[in-house]
Structures are given as structure tokens and as C-alpha cells.
Design a protein around this motif. Structure first.
Motif, short mmCIF file in Angstrom:
data_model
loop_
_atom_site.label_atom_id
_atom_site.label_comp_id
_atom_site.label_asym_id
_atom_site.label_seq_id
_atom_site.Cartn_x
_atom_site.Cartn_y
_atom_site.Cartn_z
N SER A 175 9.76 32.03 -6.91
CA SER A 175 10.87 31.97 -7.36
C SER A 175 11.26 31.56 -8.76
O SER A 175 10.33 30.93 -9.35
N ALA A 176 12.04 32.10 -9.44
CA ALA A 176 12.24 31.92 -10.76
C ALA A 176 13.78 31.39 -11.03
O ALA A 176 14.59 32.28 -10.68
N VAL B 279 13.61 35.06 1.85
CA VAL B 279 13.28 34.67 0.50
C VAL B 279 14.17 33.39 0.26
O VAL B 279 15.10 32.98 0.86
N GLN B 280 13.84 32.69 -0.77
CA GLN B 280 14.18 31.24 -1.16
C GLN B 280 13.85 30.82 -2.51
O GLN B 280 13.37 31.66 -3.20
N THR B 281 14.66 29.68 -2.88
CA THR B 281 14.38 29.19 -4.32
C THR B 281 14.60 27.67 -4.08
O THR B 281 15.19 27.04 -3.04
N ILE B 282 13.95 26.82 -4.74
CA ILE B 282 13.73 25.45 -4.79
C ILE B 282 13.89 24.90 -6.22
O ILE B 282 13.55 25.64 -7.15
N PHE C 75 -2.84 41.86 -1.52
CA PHE C 75 -4.05 42.34 -0.54
C PHE C 75 -3.76 42.94 0.65
O PHE C 75 -4.65 43.14 1.55
N ARG C 76 -2.59 43.08 0.91
CA ARG C 76 -2.06 43.95 2.05
C ARG C 76 -1.36 45.14 1.66
O ARG C 76 -0.71 45.13 0.52
N ARG C 77 -1.09 45.98 2.47
CA ARG C 77 -0.43 47.50 2.38
C ARG C 77 1.11 47.31 2.32
O ARG C 77 1.73 48.35 1.91
N SER C 78 1.61 46.04 2.93
CA SER C 78 3.10 45.95 3.16
C SER C 78 3.55 45.50 1.78
O SER C 78 3.06 45.27 0.80
N THR C 79 4.90 45.24 2.00
CA THR C 79 5.78 44.99 0.87
C THR C 79 6.42 43.49 1.08
O THR C 79 6.64 43.25 2.36
N VAL C 80 7.00 43.04 0.25
CA VAL C 80 7.82 41.82 0.30
C VAL C 80 9.12 41.88 -0.61
O VAL C 80 8.99 42.50 -1.60
N PRO C 81 10.08 41.26 -0.14
CA PRO C 81 11.34 41.46 -0.70
C PRO C 81 11.65 40.64 -1.86
O PRO C 81 10.99 39.32 -1.77
N ILE C 82 12.28 40.86 -2.95
CA ILE C 82 12.48 39.90 -4.26
C ILE C 82 13.94 40.19 -4.39
O ILE C 82 14.43 41.14 -4.58
N LEU C 83 14.72 39.01 -4.23
CA LEU C 83 16.35 39.08 -4.60
C LEU C 83 16.54 38.97 -5.98
O LEU C 83 16.15 37.57 -6.34
#
Length: 138
Positions: free
Chosen positions: A133-134, A67-70, A109-117
């Protein structure tokens, strides 16, 4: 007058991260104008962060979560760039000290998940994700 981004990055990193953190330079063979550091907590090597800065943008990446932010800053004001970089470093310091929570979000669109920190610094909540990112502004 041109701002020395590398010197600014090292100055801010030295102010924010004390001797409890290990800091190493990260070089970019693609862009000589991009400077970065890899930071880890000496007492918890499971959490790491990469902070990079160029003249127009700076980002922070958490490699283990991907994960990242800019932040973008195209001004020529060194004090403003330094303040934004400091905010970014404070968020990464909070993460490296064990703060923040990770939520798994379903992908569209996929069955997987993604992390949000989610990390709260100075009563402002930052959200770092894989593609979005926010960044809170006071």
C-alpha cells in the motif's frame, strides 16, 4: 500515561461516521490489545470496511476487494495517534460513499490479477493493495 486505544478508536469512528453508517465491534480472540470495528454504508451494503487499531499500528481492510493499508505509530502522543486514525477513517468513509477506483494489476508470477484501490482524500492519493500500500503524507 497509557493511551486507551479502544476509547480512541470509538471516539474517532463516532466523529467520522454519522448515522448513515452501521458500525459494529470486531473482536480479536488472538490479541486483547487489538480493537476493531466493521463499518458499512446503510444505503449500500456492497461496500464494507474493517478498521483496527493497536498501540503501535492501525490498519484498514476492504474485505470485498481483499485490499488493505497499514499505518505505524509508535509514539506515546495520543493526539498524533488520533490524527493518523482519523486519516485512515476518512479514507474508508470516502470508499464507503462510493469514491475510489479499482484497477486490476497483473501478478508477477501468475496469470491472474490483483485489485488495487486508489482513493483521493484531501488532495492526497492513497493506494490500497493486497500486499503493498502507499500512504501519502502531507
Amino acid at each position: 500515561m497509557t493511551i486507551d486505544i479502544k476509547a480512541m478508536l470509538h471516539r474517532v469512528v463516532a466523529e467520522v461516521f454519522d448515522e448513515n453508517f452501521a458500525v459494529a465491534n470486531v473482536s480479536s480472540s488472538d490479541d486483547a490489545r487489538l480493537h476493531g470495528v466493521h463499518v458499512s454504508n446503510r444505503s449500500d451494503n456492497e461496500r464494507t470496511a474493517v478498521i483496527r487499531a493497536s498501540y503501535t499500528w492501525m490498519d484498514a481492510l476492504v474485505p470485498e476487494l481483499n485490499v488493505q493499508t497499514i499505518l505505524f505509530d509508535e509514539d506515546d502522543e495520543e493526539a498524533e495517534k488520533e490524527a493518523e486514525l482519523r486519516r485512515l477513517c476518512l479514507v474508508m468513509r470516502a470508499y464507503l460513499q462510493g469514491e475510489g477506483r479499482v484497477e486490476q494489476r497483473r501478478r508477477l508470477f501468475r496469470r491472474s490479477t490483483v485489485p488495487i484501490l486508489y482513493i483521493e482524500v484531501d488532495s492526497l492519493e492513497w493506494r490500497l493493495g493486497r500486499h503493498l500500500s502507499a500512504v501519502p503524507y502531507p
